[in-house]
Design a protein around this motif. Structure first.
Motif, mmCIF file in Angstrom:
data_model
loop_
_atom_site.group_PDB
_atom_site.id
_atom_site.type_symbol
_atom_site.label_atom_id
_atom_site.label_comp_id
_atom_site.label_asym_id
_atom_site.label_seq_id
_atom_site.Cartn_x
_atom_site.Cartn_y
_atom_site.Cartn_z
ATOM 1 N N THR A 61 -11.183 64.399 45.714
ATOM 2 C CA THR A 61 -11.252 63.082 46.352
ATOM 3 C C THR A 61 -10.269 62.870 47.499
ATOM 4 O O THR A 61 -10.515 62.059 48.386
ATOM 5 C CB THR A 61 -10.990 61.971 45.296
ATOM 6 O OG1 THR A 61 -9.716 62.208 44.679
ATOM 7 C CG2 THR A 61 -12.063 61.972 44.222
ATOM 8 N N GLU A 65 -10.412 60.273 50.775
ATOM 9 C CA GLU A 65 -9.556 59.082 50.879
ATOM 10 C C GLU A 65 -8.844 59.045 52.232
ATOM 11 O O GLU A 65 -8.686 57.974 52.836
ATOM 12 C CB GLU A 65 -8.525 59.066 49.740
ATOM 13 C CG GLU A 65 -9.149 58.762 48.395
ATOM 14 C CD GLU A 65 -8.141 58.749 47.245
ATOM 15 O OE1 GLU A 65 -8.446 58.105 46.236
ATOM 16 O OE2 GLU A 65 -7.079 59.390 47.369
ATOM 17 N N HIS A 78 -18.294 59.582 44.933
ATOM 18 C CA HIS A 78 -17.718 60.606 44.060
ATOM 19 C C HIS A 78 -18.506 60.714 42.760
ATOM 20 O O HIS A 78 -19.083 59.727 42.299
ATOM 21 C CB HIS A 78 -16.281 60.230 43.635
ATOM 22 C CG HIS A 78 -15.327 59.953 44.740
ATOM 23 N ND1 HIS A 78 -14.999 60.886 45.705
ATOM 24 C CD2 HIS A 78 -14.591 58.835 45.031
ATOM 25 C CE1 HIS A 78 -14.099 60.350 46.533
ATOM 26 N NE2 HIS A 78 -13.839 59.118 46.150
ATOM 27 N N VAL A 83 -12.816 61.407 39.575
ATOM 28 C CA VAL A 83 -11.991 60.345 40.173
ATOM 29 C C VAL A 83 -10.797 60.044 39.267
ATOM 30 O O VAL A 83 -10.971 59.676 38.105
ATOM 31 C CB VAL A 83 -12.822 59.061 40.383
ATOM 32 C CG1 VAL A 83 -11.954 57.938 40.939
ATOM 33 C CG2 VAL A 83 -14.003 59.332 41.321
ATOM 34 N N PHE A 87 -5.500 54.654 40.961
ATOM 35 C CA PHE A 87 -5.763 54.742 42.398
ATOM 36 C C PHE A 87 -4.489 54.553 43.202
ATOM 37 O O PHE A 87 -3.586 53.813 42.793
ATOM 38 C CB PHE A 87 -6.765 53.649 42.817
ATOM 39 C CG PHE A 87 -8.189 54.039 42.588
ATOM 40 C CD1 PHE A 87 -8.929 54.593 43.614
ATOM 41 C CD2 PHE A 87 -8.779 53.881 41.356
ATOM 42 C CE1 PHE A 87 -10.246 54.977 43.404
ATOM 43 C CE2 PHE A 87 -10.091 54.259 41.144
ATOM 44 C CZ PHE A 87 -10.830 54.812 42.172
ATOM 45 N N PHE A 91 -6.632 51.407 47.663
ATOM 46 C CA PHE A 91 -7.992 51.902 47.381
ATOM 47 C C PHE A 91 -8.563 51.211 46.145
ATOM 48 O O PHE A 91 -7.823 50.859 45.233
ATOM 49 C CB PHE A 91 -7.977 53.410 47.110
ATOM 50 C CG PHE A 91 -7.600 54.241 48.299
ATOM 51 C CD1 PHE A 91 -8.544 54.591 49.257
ATOM 52 C CD2 PHE A 91 -6.292 54.681 48.475
ATOM 53 C CE1 PHE A 91 -8.195 55.363 50.350
ATOM 54 C CE2 PHE A 91 -5.934 55.456 49.567
ATOM 55 C CZ PHE A 91 -6.896 55.788 50.518
ATOM 56 N N LEU A 93 -12.162 51.128 43.335
ATOM 57 C CA LEU A 93 -13.453 51.623 42.900
ATOM 58 C C LEU A 93 -14.393 50.430 43.052
ATOM 59 O O LEU A 93 -14.360 49.505 42.248
ATOM 60 C CB LEU A 93 -13.350 52.079 41.434
ATOM 61 C CG LEU A 93 -14.423 52.986 40.877
ATOM 62 C CD1 LEU A 93 -14.631 54.231 41.738
ATOM 63 C CD2 LEU A 93 -14.083 53.397 39.449
ATOM 64 N N GLU A 204 -15.916 54.588 46.247
ATOM 65 C CA GLU A 204 -14.540 54.208 46.568
ATOM 66 C C GLU A 204 -14.461 53.643 47.978
ATOM 67 O O GLU A 204 -15.125 54.143 48.892
ATOM 68 C CB GLU A 204 -13.630 55.435 46.455
ATOM 69 C CG GLU A 204 -12.159 55.110 46.645
ATOM 70 C CD GLU A 204 -11.253 56.330 46.519
ATOM 71 O OE1 GLU A 204 -10.022 56.134 46.485
ATOM 72 O OE2 GLU A 204 -11.762 57.467 46.472
ATOM 73 N N THR A 205 -13.648 52.602 48.135
ATOM 74 C CA THR A 205 -13.433 52.019 49.466
ATOM 75 C C THR A 205 -11.959 51.617 49.576
ATOM 76 O O THR A 205 -11.220 51.637 48.600
ATOM 77 C CB THR A 205 -14.253 50.717 49.674
ATOM 78 O OG1 THR A 205 -13.741 49.713 48.774
ATOM 79 C CG2 THR A 205 -15.728 50.925 49.399
#
Length: 312
Positions: A61, A65, A78, A83, A87, A91, A93, A204-205
């Motif tokens: 990941t 990222e 992902h 994951v 985090f 970041f 989820l 993920e963002t």
């Protein structure tokens, strides 16, 4: 948003998963342009070493990222099992999709089950969890490391390097390559408990409420509940993605949820396992509570020893 860029790994499976999310987005937002951008991760580049030895967290990941941070992409798709449970700051989820088939599968050109494998048969897997669970079934077989993408692994099986290999059923099914081997046999979770989040996709963002809201339609309620239980269990045990932990939450009905879990030494010499049914109303605490039961039985020390062996 008029345009959304998805960061993805380059493997066929990663691309399938990102294309799947792209199609869902375009269905929901017909006027939005969705583009895929490929990146190579550390785990894609180092193929001659078991993952546990490279270091557990974020192997699949991290580079994606970085792409999000650098604004090269808006979201990353992902496999949730890759994951990390914690985090990095900034970041989130943002969504969890409907779960595909969560089981592991046995692939072989000659044998249709664990029982059929002859004594001393060579079985390919690098996963410490799978090693543990195979050893509990068949301590008389030989385990051999197996790395590479799905197609590479199947090619090694067909070349005769292994009598059987163990893969996540979902990857083989998504790529529709079940027929490439004589036997493709999904294994009941009663025999092999999968890793947390197996067969669920995590989106993920960066922590952007507007984007999270835009993606919220992708969330599957059952996947969210099951993943919350599984990830809380692993988080409480402080186990990374590469330690021998199996955990599977399964919603039975609107009132109850079953949780199967196991930790142990990769050679199967020591294990702790539980199989419980709990009230679904309490799902946010189940994973943590179950992990505490394991910790009271010495799970943290057991996992520390297992990790030590793996990193040798």
């Amino acid at each position: 948003m008029d345009k959304l860029v998805i960061a993805t790994r380059q493997s066929k499976l990663a691309l399938w998963q990102s294309e799947y999310i792209k199609a869902r987005l375009q269905e929901q937002y017909p006027n939005m342009e969705v583009e895929l951008k490929t990146f190579s991760t550390k785990a894609d580049k180092i193929l001659d070493v078991p993952l546990a030895k490279i270091g557990g967290k974020g192997l699949f990941t991290k580079e994606l990222e970085i792409a999000l941070l650098n604004k090269e992409a808006d979201i990353a798709v992902h496999s949730l099992k890759d994951v990390p449970v914690e985090f990095e700051e900034g970041f989130v989820l943002a969504a969890l999709t409907k779960r595909f088939d969560p089981r592991d599968a046995l692939l072989s050109e000659k044998y249709s089950s664990f029982e059929d494998l002859p004594k001393g048969a060579v079985v390919g897997t690098t996963s410490l969890r799978r090693r543990l669970e195979i050893m509990l079934q068949r301590p008389d077989i030989e385990l051999k490391d197996l790395r590479g993408n799905i197609n590479t692994r199947i090619a090694k099986l067909k070349a005769g390097e292994y009598d059987a290999i163990i893969l996540a059923a979902t990857g083989v099914q998504k790529l529709q390559i079940e027929d490439e081997v004589k036997y493709f046999v999904p294994i009941s979770t009663d025999i092999m408990i999968p890793s947390m989040g197996q067969a669920t996709l995590g989106i993920e963002t960066l922590d952007n409420p507007q984007l999270v809201e835009l993606l919220s339609f992708l969330n599957d309620k059952n996947a969210v509940i099951e993943s919350t239980v599984e990830r809380a269990f692993v988080r409480t045990l402080e186990g990374g993605c590469q330690v021998p932990i199996g955990v599977k939450a399964t919603i039975i009905d609107d009132k109850s949820i079953r949780v199967q879990a196991i930790v142990g030494m990769p050679d199967g010499s020591e294990t702790i396992s539980e199989d419980i049914t709990a009230s679904i109303d309490n799902y946010e605490n189940i994973g943590q509570n179950l992990a505490q039961v394991f910790i009271d039985q010495g799970a943290k020390e057991l996992l520390a020893r297992a990790e030590e062996i793996a990193f040798k």
